[in-house]
Each structure stands twice: as structure tokens, then as C-alpha cells.
Design a protein around this motif. Structure first.
Motif: not given
Ligand code: SF4
Length: 256
Positions: A36, A92, A62-63, A68
Motif C-alpha cells: 500500500i 486495493i 500490488r494493485d 496501490a
């Protein structure tokens, strides 16, 4: 054989829960973490130290849709938090989990001995979901976990060392008045950045966007903007709800 899934959140309790699950289940156990952007950068150092302690690589998800970033989620979706939880965790973390989850996974819940009530809630809502609770089973408290991490010669994440109760994002929207006073003192730029995002969302959707509520007085219960947070005692040790992949999933599900 089903996997034992350790959710590593860069907190001391999840580190110890992971270490215990790895010791008990060996290769069956996998370790996953969600990166994040708003977490303290020292969380990455802590994760790297824990990888060495675990003798195992952490699978870091990881978005990409929101880079993220919790703040980017707020500004993009125009919503911060409400009865269904925080928009950041659902956007996320939850989506990432879907890409990782497999049927039959056994979840490692990092609840500590003082969090039995959270486990009771979890079991009530997820009676059929396989899970193990290595910390509660051994009566380990949060303080025990911190001590175990230190004894493993690993420095606790910087947020703990500054006195915070968790290694959540700097400026977690689950925090209350005392927590946000501490963030304003310690991380004024981040405070302002979240306040800016909050103002943008409020311009579109009104005062429901505000993170904080008055705790007492004639306005008790009413929301107000971060920038109007009255002076008072900072509370770095304020206990915030955890922000883990699986408990967030659960919160989202039972709020739906
Ligand atoms: S730690 Fe707080 S701000 Fe960060 S993703 Fe979780 S709920 Fe959102």
C-alpha cells in the motif's frame, strides 16, 4: 493438499503468526502481503527482515488500477468510508485477494489473545471457513509478539517505534481524533494530503465524506472536516481496527 495462507500485514502480530504457521506447516504455508503506497516506507524494511526470519519469500501483491494508493481510491471513487468499511481496503486489497485465493485455503488469523472477541465475530460470520489462530492458541498478546520480533533481532516497524499501535497507512481513515492529532503533528504533509482528498470528496458528496465525528458536546456524532480537528491530546497508541486482506474481506461481506 490445501494451502495455509499467512496474511502478512507488516505488523508484529502477523509476523509472529506467520512464523508460527511456517514452523508448523512448512511448505504448505504461503505468505502474502499487499503493498500500500501510504504505508511508512520502513514497512518494506520490516518485510525484508521478516523474509530472512521466515526463510521464505513473501508474495507481495500490488494493485495497479489505483497505483496501490488509498488516497487515489478516495479521489477516484468519491467515497472514503461508511458502514461497508473503508473504500481503500475493498479496492486495493480485496481485488488482489481474489487473484490469489484458491478453494480450500486455510487462513491464518493473526488475532492476539486480547482479540478473542474479534475471533468470535469472525467465526460467527464464517462458520465454515477453515482458519487457524496461532496467537490465540498460544495465549500470545500484542506485546508478546512485539517482544518476540525484537528477540529475533528485528527492529519493529517505524510506526510502532513512534508510538503508534499498528503499521497501517500513515493517516489511516479508521483512526479517531487522538490518532489524527498525532498524524497532524508527526506527518503534517500527509495530514494535509488526506484532508485535501476528503475536501474533494465532500465537495461532490457532502459531509458524509468526513472521516471524523464529534465525540461530545452539542454536535456529538456529527461529522466534521479533518482541517477543523480541534487542538487536544494526540493519541499515538489509539487502537485501530486491523487492515488485513482477509479480515477486510470478511468485513465487506458481512456489511453487504
Ligand atoms: S491502513 Fe487504513 S487507510 Fe490504509 S488501506 Fe487500510 S483502512 Fe485504508
Amino acid at each position: 493438499m490445501s494451502r495455509i495462507v499467512c496474511q502478512f500485514s507488516c505488523g508484529a502480530a502477523s509476523a509472529v503468526a506467520t512464523k508460527l504457521a511456517l514452523a508448523q506447516y512448512g511448505e504448505r504455508a504461503v505468505v502474502v502481503n499487499a503493498f500500500i503506497a501510504e504505508e511508512h516506507e520502513d514497512n518494506r524494511r520490516f518485510a525484508a527482515d521478516c523474509e530472512r526470519w521466515f526463510g521464505r519469500t513473501i508474495d507481495t501483491l500490488r494493485d495497479v488500477k489505483y497505483d496501490a494508493s488509498a488516497i487515489k481510491v478516495f479521489e477516484t471513487v468519491g467515497y472514503i468510508k461508511g458502514p461497508r468499511g473503508a473504500s481503500c481496503t475493498s479496492r486495493i486489497k480485496r481485488g488482489l485477494l481474489r487473484t490469489f485465493e484458491r478453494p480450500g485455503d486455510v487462513l491464518v488469523l493473526g488475532y492476539t489473545a486480547e482479540e478473542q472477541w474479534l475471533l468470535d465475530d469472525w467465526l460467527e460470520n464464517w462458520p465454515d471457513r477453515p482458519a487457524i489462530t496461532p496467537l490465540i492458541d498460544r495465549g500470545l498478546t500484542k506485546e508478546d509478539c512485539k517482544a518476540m520480533v525484537i528477540r529475533a533481532d528485528i527492529e519493529l516497524p517505524m510506526m510502532y517505534r513512534l508510538g503508534y499501535d499498528n503499521a497501517n497507512c500513515i493517516g489511516c481513515v479508521k483512526g479517531g481524533l487522538g490518532y489524527w492529532r498525532a498524524i497532524r503533528e508527526d506527518f503534517p504533509e500527509r495530514f494535509e494530503r488526506v484532508a485535501q482528498a476528503e475536501a474533494k470528496v465532500a465537495a461532490l458528496h457532502g459531509e458524509n465524506a468526513y472521516i471524523l465525528r464529534h465525540r461530545s458536546g452539542p454536535l456529538k456524532g456529527e461529522r466534521f472536516p479533518l482541517r477543523q480537528l480541534p487542538a487536544g491530546k494526540p493519541d499515538r497508541g489509539e487502537q485501530l481496527p486491523s487492515c488485513g486482506l482477509f479480515c477486510e474481506t470478511a468485513e465487506q461481506e458481512y456489511a453487504a
